[in-house]
Scaffold this active site. Sequence first.
Site, PDB file in Angstrom:
ATOM      1  N   ARG A  58       0.838  -1.203   0.000  1.00 44.33           N
ATOM      2  CA  ARG A  58       0.000   0.000   0.000  1.00 44.33           C
ATOM      3  C   ARG A  58       0.871   1.251   0.000  1.00 44.33           C
ATOM      4  NH1 ARG A  58       0.995   2.371   4.591  1.00 44.33           N
ATOM      5  NH2 ARG A  58       1.502   1.111   6.420  1.00 44.33           N
TER       6      ARG A  58
ATOM      7  N   GLY B  96       1.853   5.075   1.519  1.00 40.81           N
ATOM      8  CA  GLY B  96       1.988   5.597   2.868  1.00 40.81           C
ATOM      9  C   GLY B  96       3.246   5.109   3.556  1.00 40.81           C
TER      10      GLY B  96
ATOM     11  N   THR C  37       2.460   2.283   9.895  1.00 45.99           N
ATOM     12  CA  THR C  37       1.253   2.368  10.703  1.00 45.99           C
ATOM     13  C   THR C  37       1.174   1.147  11.608  1.00 45.99           C
ATOM     14  OG1 THR C  37      -1.111   2.909  10.641  1.00 45.99           O
ATOM     15  CG2 THR C  37      -0.350   1.169   9.162  1.00 45.99           C
TER      16      THR C  37
ATOM     17  N   ALA D  30      -6.516   6.154   9.690  1.00 45.27           N
ATOM     18  CA  ALA D  30      -5.477   6.134   8.658  1.00 45.27           C
ATOM     19  C   ALA D  30      -6.051   5.578   7.358  1.00 45.27           C
ATOM     20  CB  ALA D  30      -4.287   5.284   9.112  1.00 45.27           C
TER      21      ALA D  30
ATOM     22  N   ILE E  84      -8.765   1.388   5.079  1.00 39.57           N
ATOM     23  CA  ILE E  84      -8.726   2.330   6.189  1.00 39.57           C
ATOM     24  C   ILE E  84      -8.573   1.589   7.509  1.00 39.57           C
ATOM     25  CG2 ILE E  84     -10.273   3.883   4.909  1.00 39.57           C
ATOM     26  CD1 ILE E  84     -12.452   3.117   7.038  1.00 39.57           C
TER      27      ILE E  84
ATOM     28  N   CYS F  98       2.723   7.251  10.272  1.00 40.19           N
ATOM     29  CA  CYS F  98       2.577   7.912   8.968  1.00 40.19           C
ATOM     30  C   CYS F  98       3.619   8.997   8.740  1.00 40.19           C
ATOM     31  CB  CYS F  98       1.168   8.469   8.797  1.00 40.19           C
ATOM     32  SG  CYS F  98      -0.094   7.185   8.899  1.00 40.19           S
TER      33      CYS F  98
END
Length: 236
Positions: free
Chosen positions: A84, A86, A89, A159, A173, A190
């Site tokens: 993904r 980003g 997290t 997030a 999410i 993040c």
Amino acid sequence: MNARGANTLPLPAGLAPAEWRVADRFVGYDEAVAAMEARAAAIAEGRAPELVWLLEHPPLYTAGTSAQPQDLVDARFPVFQSGRGGQFTYHGPGQRVAYLMLDLKRRQPDVRAFVATLEEWIIRTLASFNVRGERREDRIGVWVRRPERGEGREDKIAAIGIRVKRWVTLHGISLNVDPDLSHFSGIVPCGVSERRYGVTSLVDLGLPVALADVDAVLKREFETLFGATVARGFSP
């Protein structure tokens, strides 16, 4: 039009309802990714309907495609490389993760609009619990102002991290309902390291909300924005 200047996805017409599944156990990260990849491929090939998969992970960290090594402060839980977007997290018990496998080719091939719609989905869900979630131009996710904790203080409550493959979305999410917030201390969430930005949850905000309560609102607001769903069993 949202704060980033991107329209949300139009409400689809004529699409079959997306499957809505809620896991009844913790799901390991590798297992979840393998299931997502297989389902996304089947959707792209027309062999399966779209899917929204709600689950909890055991405590773990994931590194997105933009993750910086120095943002992993303390690898106190397993760390997984993720496809993904980003940075780092945390996922764990008490956090509602929603993975979406939606066909943007049939909806609208616009990734910015898809992300904007995810933000709107979270914001509308939070509003149902009298929480004002907000977007930020320079920070991904959904944020809550915390003036009682100092001037300019804002905490992240949700997030967003996605991947799109053959115009089918993966990942999605995570919304903090009642996770152990100390678990976020092992990473720079993040990539946002400024002291005035923290992490919060619905329970941290004084709202004794259960995951099932959140799930019901997520489903209702999803259908408003993305279209109808049909509940299925627990496997993806």
